[in-house]
Design an enzyme around this catalytic site. Structure first.
Site, PDB file in Angstrom:
ATOM      1  N   SER A 263       0.838  -1.199   0.000  1.00  0.00           N
ATOM      2  CA  SER A 263       0.000   0.000   0.000  1.00  0.00           C
ATOM      3  C   SER A 263       0.867   1.241   0.000  1.00  0.00           C
ATOM      4  O   SER A 263       2.033   1.203   0.375  1.00  0.00           O
ATOM      5  CB  SER A 263      -0.872   0.007   1.243  1.00  0.00           C
ATOM      6  OG  SER A 263      -0.065   0.302   2.348  1.00  0.00           O
ATOM      7  N   LYS A 264       0.263   2.316  -0.417  1.00  0.00           N
ATOM      8  CA  LYS A 264       0.993   3.580  -0.436  1.00  0.00           C
ATOM      9  C   LYS A 264       1.583   3.864   0.932  1.00  0.00           C
ATOM     10  O   LYS A 264       2.705   4.317   1.056  1.00  0.00           O
ATOM     11  CB  LYS A 264       0.043   4.708  -0.818  1.00  0.00           C
ATOM     12  CG  LYS A 264       0.050   4.978  -2.299  1.00  0.00           C
ATOM     13  CD  LYS A 264      -0.566   6.327  -2.566  1.00  0.00           C
ATOM     14  CE  LYS A 264      -0.283   6.816  -3.926  1.00  0.00           C
ATOM     15  NZ  LYS A 264       0.722   7.342  -4.481  1.00  0.00           N
ATOM     16  N   ARG A 265       0.813   3.536   1.928  1.00  0.00           N
ATOM     17  CA  ARG A 265       1.236   3.795   3.301  1.00  0.00           C
ATOM     18  C   ARG A 265       2.645   3.249   3.567  1.00  0.00           C
ATOM     19  O   ARG A 265       3.509   3.935   4.075  1.00  0.00           O
ATOM     20  CB  ARG A 265       0.202   3.179   4.250  1.00  0.00           C
ATOM     21  CG  ARG A 265       0.655   2.977   5.675  1.00  0.00           C
ATOM     22  CD  ARG A 265       0.477   4.228   6.524  1.00  0.00           C
ATOM     23  NE  ARG A 265       1.037   4.004   7.849  1.00  0.00           N
ATOM     24  CZ  ARG A 265       2.313   4.230   8.152  1.00  0.00           C
ATOM     25  NH1 ARG A 265       3.150   4.705   7.262  1.00  0.00           N
ATOM     26  NH2 ARG A 265       2.756   3.999   9.371  1.00  0.00           N
ATOM     27  N   GLU A 268       5.457   4.191   0.670  1.00  0.00           N
ATOM     28  CA  GLU A 268       5.968   5.554   0.805  1.00  0.00           C
ATOM     29  C   GLU A 268       6.463   5.858   2.209  1.00  0.00           C
ATOM     30  O   GLU A 268       6.797   6.992   2.512  1.00  0.00           O
ATOM     31  CB  GLU A 268       4.876   6.538   0.393  1.00  0.00           C
ATOM     32  CG  GLU A 268       4.698   6.507  -1.107  1.00  0.00           C
ATOM     33  CD  GLU A 268       3.635   7.436  -1.601  1.00  0.00           C
ATOM     34  OE1 GLU A 268       3.082   8.178  -0.784  1.00  0.00           O
ATOM     35  OE2 GLU A 268       3.361   7.387  -2.802  1.00  0.00           O
TER      36      GLU A 268
END
Ligand code: GLU
Length: 493
Positions: A263-265, A268
């Site tokens: 996930s982007k979480r 990133e």
């Protein structure tokens, strides 16, 4: 043995400084580093900052600072290199990295060669024309690639300005051997003539990489799977420029715990954030090494040097690697446990400072000794141990939570505790002596009746280590002060 196998190993880590440095990039750096440290050769750091709009100096600084923090050292830069353990060059110590923005002339030279040889050409098509072409192709169910309109132009069309430089891509099958995936084939007919530069002084990523990998004599390109489709394009350009092809290794994708794309979480989540949370660099390296690689045994705990000894491409998987933060926490805890009290104390100090706590000796050393087995991250450990240094505000009711003791009973017991503790000589203020000093009282009143209010008075918290450990760490004066404070609270409860 052919020429390739005897060629010196040279790898590069080539981040684009367009955002915070995240775990995927760190893993790429680590695998490159492990490979050279295991096999000899050079690890080169190359900042890919040709995209002037998106590249930021602060991100370059972050990458360099984090590489240093992790101990992933590189071997050379524009100013010089380490040769057989000796620095040859100018500014020893502050060498490197290479920056693509400082190498524009080199790319320009090769772009001009391609243009002269008509392996590349200026494209005059406007955005609107390209979009119209795209829509037509899509409506016919065809892949939306550039049709090569400007490829055959003998001279610039009147009134038009060059928009970009395109590579005249031959329609062939490109095959290469990937160290992890084995044989990989691409049909380049699907690409069309792709853009390699905005103009001769503004190369795009794919082109600059090809020029630099050649100029820096890179033997192995080790990078994430997301670059797999760039490889055939880069091979076509290498062929056009007469460059030798490096060996490729594309590392598996990093997946979330449910095997969906990370996930982007997480993708990133910058390394900086992990440092802020108090993960140790060695724990992070250990964790990232296991994201796609596994050792010959079931062993999971490794120092960087042990990783170097074990690392081998044959044990890198093709399939995605699951990012499991629980495992990272576990590894961090295990790495914390290997450290001496003194080292842990030094590491914990800045985290306590963030909690506005000035860590004092000898208390700090005692606290570390009591808490070390429980520590998961340094930030959490600082939050858990700040009460030793500064008693938090707490309500009188906290002292009464054990089987709903009445304020009178709790006060009576705490007074008795204080009296007995006051008799223990300072030199003998250990958990064992304190335990003995209170044994009769505990026997009389019940364990919880004594230990709960005492622990609450000493810590001001619902959960903490046992009261004897806390008292021994605090010493007699502070322990008695905290008990008296609790008695004051009970008196006005
Ligand atoms: N600069 C590229 C990136 O940050 C990597 C280039 C490469 O490894 O070939 O994704």
């Amino acid at each position: 043995m052919n020429a390739r196998t005897v060629k010196k190993i040279r790898v590069r880590f080539a981040p684009s400084p367009t955002g915070h440095w995240h775990v995927g990039g760190v893993r790429t750096a680590l695998f490159n580093w492990l490979f050279t440290r295991r096999n000899g050769g050079a690890f080169v750091l190359r900042i890919e900052d040709t995209d002037a709009e998106r590249s930021k100096k602060e991100y370059e600084i972050e990458i360099i600072e984090m590489l240093r923090w992790l101990g992933l050292d590189w071997d050379e830069g524009p100013d010089g290199a380490w040769v057989n353990g000796e620095w040859r060059g100018t500014s020893r110590g502050e060498y490197g990295p290479y920056r693509q923005s400082e190498r524009i002339e080199l790319y320009q030279k090769h772009l001009e060669t391609l243009l002269r040889e008509r392996r590349a050409y200026h494209c005059y098509c406007t955005k609107e024309e390209l979009e119209a072409e795209r829509q037509t192709l899509l409506s016919q169910g065809l892949p939306p690639k550039y049709g090569g309109h400007c490829r055959a132009l003998k001279s610039p069309p009147p009134g038009k300005t060059p928009q970009v430089i395109r590579f005249a891509a031959p329609e062939v099958e490109v095959e290469f051997k990937d160290l992890i995936r084995g044989k990989v084939k691409f049909n380049t007919g699907l690409f069309g003539d792709f853009v390699i530069a905005k103009d001769v002084r503004t190369p795009l990523y794919n082109f600059a990489v090809v020029v630099d990998d050649h100029a820096m004599q890179i033997s192995h390109v080790i990078r994430g799977e997301e670059h797999l489709s760039n490889t055939p394009k880069q091979i076509l350009m290498q062929k056009a420029l007469g460059f030798e092809e490096p060996t490729y290794a594309h590392l598996p994708l990093i997946l979330a715990a449910d095997r969906s794309k990370l996930s982007k979480r997480y993708a990133e989540t910058s390394l900086l954030e992990y440092r802020e949370r108090g993960f140790l660099p060695h724990a992070l390296l250990n964790f990232l090494a296991l994201l796609g690689w596994h050792p010959a045994s079931d062993r999971e705990l490794f120092t960087p040097n042990e990783l170097i000894k074990e690392f081998d491409f044959s044990r890198i998987q093709k399939g995605g690697a699951v990012f499991d933060e629980e495992k990272l926490l576990w590894l961090n805890r295990e790495h914390l446990r290997t450290l001496a009290d003194e080292t842990l104390a030094a590491l914990l100090t800045p985290f306590l400072a963030r909690e506005h706590i000035e860590a004092r000796e000898p208390l700090l050393r005692r606290v570390v000794h009591i808490e070390r087995e429980r520590m998961k991250t340094l930030a959490a450990a600082a939050a858990d141990t700040r009460f030793f240094f500064a008693l938090p505000e707490y309500p009188a009711s906290l002292l009464l939570q054990w089987q709903k003791t009445s304020p009178n009973d709790a006060a009576r017991i705490l007074r008795a505790v204080r009296e007995r503790i006051a008799k223990v000589p300072e030199a003998d203020f250990t958990p064992e002596t304190l335990n003995r000093a209170l044994a009769a009282l505990v026997e009389e009143e019940g364990k919880g009746q004594v230990l709960w209010p005492l622990r609450a008075a000493l810590s001001g918290k619902e959960g903490s280590p046992g009261p004897f450990d806390i008292a021994a760490a605090l010493g007699p004066a502070e322990s008695i002060r905290r008990i008296s404070l609790a008695l004051d609270k009970l008196a006005s409860a």
